[in-house]
Design an enzyme around this catalytic site. Sequence first.
Site, PDB file in Angstrom:
ATOM      1  N   TYR A 158      16.132 -36.768  57.886  1.00 23.82           N
ATOM      2  CA  TYR A 158      16.099 -35.733  56.860  1.00 23.82           C
ATOM      3  C   TYR A 158      15.342 -36.172  55.611  1.00 23.82           C
ATOM      4  O   TYR A 158      15.174 -35.412  54.684  1.00 23.82           O
ATOM      5  CB  TYR A 158      17.532 -35.352  56.455  1.00 23.82           C
ATOM      6  N   HIS A 160      16.271 -24.226  55.547  1.00 22.92           N
ATOM      7  CA  HIS A 160      16.887 -25.541  55.730  1.00 22.92           C
ATOM      8  C   HIS A 160      15.970 -26.665  55.252  1.00 22.92           C
ATOM      9  O   HIS A 160      16.434 -27.767  54.955  1.00 22.92           O
ATOM     10  CB  HIS A 160      17.246 -25.744  57.199  1.00 22.92           C
TER      11      HIS A 160
END
Length: 347
Positions: free
Chosen positions: A329, A294
């Site tokens: 992120y 991820h």
Amino acid sequence: MATLVKTPSGTWKAVIRKQGWPTSAKTFRTKRDAEDWARRTEDEMVRGVFIERAPSERMTFGTALDRYLAEVTPTKKETTQRAERLKAVSLRLFFGKYSLAAVNADLVARYRDHRLGEGKKPNTVRLELALASHLFTTAIREWRIGLVQNPVANIRKPSVGEGRDRRLSKEEERRLRKAVTAHSNPMLRWIFDVALETGMRSSEITGLTRGQIDLHRRIVRLSKTKNDSARTVPLTQHAKEVLAAALANPVRPKDCDLVFFGEPGRDGRRRPYNFNKAWLTIKSELGVSNLKFHDLRHEAVSRLVEGGLSDQEVAAISGHKSMQMLKRYTHLRAEDLVGRLDSLRKR
């Protein structure tokens, strides 16, 4: 008026029959306890706030959890279903034998502290508590189980934290790319490249079907996403070439629409290619520590920002609904910003 009856075993049973309300009964060890309960219950009926608590006192948390997993969980995505079944294990071990009525805020707080004390990450515990909270909410609103309030709502939740800031170094990328290219299954390399080029989640990549990819327009249409919001992902030239190679895979069965497919299961169905074991093996062999697949999404999104795209443009590609989530992120390398600062001074 309540009726008090002494049972053959020596306990006292209080029975309340009041017009407009269902008959309520409960057994106590002493007559005084039965009288107190009857008085409180009749008062609640008069004020219109009476809640029949017997179902919540009879149903254990474990039984309620079984019902939730059988009725509510199947309505969610497959990935969410798997995650909830895993979370249910620890919840069952701790709360399973308690009745729903016996689970209070203090007990939930003990569970939180117990899990954190075991070394579980705050976000893991937070998600487990979220499952328990939704179970109680469902029991109150839909099952009419007789609970006054959700005990999970009244405790402090573990802090989510600032999120991971793991970036992929050029040397790590070179070594990983070499390893996935040498792997016997070319789909591993294609998935690796698509992740870095598009910022798509692993489930979004492995779930791709041929009809979602438009190489002529250089876009991928995602209908099933984590946040249930469909989005269109633009493709770089390299991403287009990688997906073109994947679509031309000569070993794909004619009846398989998946771009990245696995072997048939016991039921004969082909499901998305599960590359996790191969990925973990390669990481171990290369000694690449603290890197999750991820994190490639983090890396891709950060590169989009570094490339000059606006927050709105990046969010449209990545699918983040809020700028706050996008910020978690996105991690810019300070050394990469040095050159841009110098260019600003020259203007």
